[in-house]
Structures are given as structure tokens and as C-alpha cells.
Write an enzyme that holds these catalytic residues in place. Structure first.
Site, PDB file in Angstrom:
ATOM      1  N   SER A 148       0.687  -1.392  -0.272  1.00  0.00           N
ATOM      2  CA  SER A 148       0.280  -0.186   0.074  1.00  0.00           C
ATOM      3  C   SER A 148       1.103   1.272   0.555  1.00  0.00           C
ATOM      4  CB  SER A 148      -0.967  -0.082   1.462  1.00  0.00           C
ATOM      5  OG  SER A 148      -2.049   1.082   1.392  1.00  0.00           O
ATOM      6  N   HIS A 183      -7.518  -5.664  -0.224  1.00  0.00           N
ATOM      7  CA  HIS A 183      -6.779  -5.083   0.323  1.00  0.00           C
ATOM      8  C   HIS A 183      -5.489  -5.527   1.431  1.00  0.00           C
ATOM      9  CE1 HIS A 183      -4.044  -1.546  -1.068  1.00  0.00           C
ATOM     10  NE2 HIS A 183      -3.649  -1.231   0.631  1.00  0.00           N
ATOM     11  N   ASP A 200      -9.066  -4.901  -4.732  1.00  0.00           N
ATOM     12  CA  ASP A 200      -8.463  -4.552  -4.111  1.00  0.00           C
ATOM     13  C   ASP A 200      -9.104  -3.004  -4.084  1.00  0.00           C
ATOM     14  OD1 ASP A 200      -6.229  -3.399  -2.520  1.00  0.00           O
ATOM     15  OD2 ASP A 200      -5.061  -5.375  -3.388  1.00  0.00           O
TER      16      ASP A 200
END
Length: 292
Positions: free
Chosen positions: A102, A267, A240
């Protein structure tokens, strides 16, 4: 596996690190957690990668077990890039892999593009390599939510009430769709909430995953992905918020870019499909090492 931990002096304070050593001489991997202002906490299961190689975690300044200074001028991308370089030097990492997740992929890209020595490969896990493109993707994702949830989000953002219970409840529904689809939500993650620092997140990103107002809002390194000259793996979950379409697009811009989708995940595939995640990541790292 042998484990060591301690603190490293960086610009602005001390950061905590933990190193899991392997009984092999394979190249270490350093894990860059998400956020900004999160911690290594949710990623700690990746220590199983230490069966093959040293695994290094650290909590970025401002969160987790690291110092939490009050200086808001510290919360910017350039300082976090500098921090990673200071950690590399302190741990004497001549050659290493980077696994960013991320926001950790934003940091990984910015660090690599600063032209350091020793990066052997990069894994961009659920990447955010263009904040504007991320924001566009979330606009599309929001339209998949129930209409009343969409309206709550829109109204709170327009009225500046993103700290309200209504906004937080609506955000939770977004997260169940696009961040972590495990039901029930893992108690393990609830217990680690105190490791996060919302101030860092708000300053750099904004009030939510999908409302980007912080100092990263213009970050976009897509035009530079062609300049990555090490083996690179781009991964994401099928559901995601780092969408498969954008993740595949990023991979197409990198000469040695590979692309993988975790079909049962949003995610957090390292929690949603942990065995498969470790298999894919571990196989990629071994393949890079074995090219020698």
C-alpha cells in the site's frame, strides 16, 4: 529462527526494527508497511519468509513501537525516503529486496527512484503509485456501495464532517468491500489499532482511503516506472482498492514487471489468503536470488 530487535536513530527520532534471521545466505527482504502512520503489526505473519532469508520489519517514525514526535513537518515523503536510507546503513544492508504494501509501495518507488545502491528486487503489494489514479479508482468503487452509504460519504465530505460517526460507519462499509473481506473482521487487527497514528495519516493522505486531501495527493511516479531496472512483482487482490486494472497497468510500464492477482482477497491478501500470499512472494524472491 534467531530474532534481534532494537532502535535506530533517524531524522526526527528513533525507529524500532526487528530482524528475523534465516539459516541460509539468501538476500534479506525489508518490509515497508502501509499507512502512512500504520505499523508492521498486521504484516508480522510474513516472518515465515525467514525460513528462506532474513526478514526485516520496522515501524516508520510516528507509529507502532517507534518514537512519535510532535513535529508535523516530519510527515512528508522525502523524510521517509531518507529514513529508509538511514535504516539500510544502520543494518549494513549491502543488497536487499524490498516488499512494500500500500503506502509502502509509494515509499519503495520513491526510494528506488532516488537511485540508492543494493536494491535487488521490488514487490509492489497493492500499490499506490499514482494518488490521482487511486482517487479515480475509489470514485468508481464508491459507486458500487449502497446508495445511502454513497450519500453519507458525499454529504460528510461536502460539510467537512469526516470525523463524524456517520462518516466512520460509512467508511467501515467501504472497507468491508475493498480493504478486508474477512468476516468476522479479525480480532487480531482490532487489538493492534493503537499502533496507528491518525495524525500522520491525515496529514499525508486524508480522512479516509478514498478521500485524498493530504500532501501525497499529487504523487504520481507512473512516468518513472520505466526507470526501474530490477525484477519487480506487482500484486493485488481481486476486490482490492488498489484495483487489478491499475496494478496491471503499472506492471506494464516496468521492463521486468510481473503481475499477480489474489482471487479471494481485497487489500490485505497477506491476511485473507496468507498461504497463497507467502507462496507467491517467496517464489518470486527465490527466483530472483537463483538468477545469480
Amino acid at each position: 529462527m534467531p530474532m534481534t530487535e532494537g532502535f535506530i536513530e533517524v531524522t526526527g527520532g528513533k525507529v524500532w526494527y526487528q530482524r528475523h534471521d534465516a539459516m541460509t545466505d539468501r538476500t534479506p527482504v525489508i518490509v515497508l508497511h502501509g499507512g502512512p502512520g500504520s505499523s508492521h503489526y498486521s504484516l508480522q505473519g510474513l516472518r515465515v519468509l525467514a525460513e528462506d532469508r532474513p526478514v526485516i520489519f520496522y515501524d516508520q517514525l510516528g507509529c507502532g513501537n517507534s518514537d512519535r514526535p510532535n513535529d508535523t513537518f516530519l510527515w512528508n515523503l522525502d523524510r521517509f525516503v531518507e529514513e529508509l536510507g538511514q535504516i539500510k546503513e544502520a543494518l549494513s544492508l549491502d543488497e536487499f529486496h524490498i516488499l512494500g504494501h500500500s503506502w509502502g509501495t509509494t515509499l519503495a518507488a520513491a526510494y528506488y527512484l532516488s537511485k540508492p545502491e543494493g536494491v535487488k528486487s521490488i514487490i509492489f503489494s497493492s500499490p499506490c503509485l499514482s494518488a490521482p489514479l487511486w482517487a479515480e479508482d475509489q470514485e468508481r468503487n464508491r459507486k458500487l456501495l449502497p446508495l445511502d452509504v454513497q450519500q453519507t460519504l458525499k454529504t460528510c465530505e461536502a460539510n467537512g464532517t469526516t470525523d463524524s460517526k456517520e462518516y466512520k460507519d460509512a467508511t467501515t462499509i467501504f472497507n468491508k468491500h475493498f480493504v478486508c473481506r474477512l468476516d468476522p473482521f479479525p480480532e487480531f487487527l482490532k487489538k493492534g489499532a493503537h499502533y496507528k497514528n491518525p495524525e500522520v495519516y491525515n496529514i499525508m493522505w486524508g480522512p479516509s482511503e478514498f478521500h485524498v486531501t493530504g500532501n501525497l495527493k499529487d504523487f504520481d511516479c507512473t512516468s518513472e516506472l520505466k526507470d526501474i531496472h530490477v525484477p519487480t512483482l506487482y500484486t493485488c487482490g481481486r476486490y482490492d482498492e488498489a484495483t487489478p486494472a491499475s496494478t496491471e497497468y503499472f506492471s506494464s510500464l516496468t521492463l521486468e514487471g510481473k503481475f499477480h492477482v489474489f482471487e479471494q482477497s481485497a487489500h490485505m491478501p497477506y491476511l485473507e489468503e496468507p498461504e497463497e500470499y507467502v507462496r507467491v512472494i517467496g517464489s518470486f524472491l527465490k527466483e530472483v536470488d537463483d538468477k545469480k
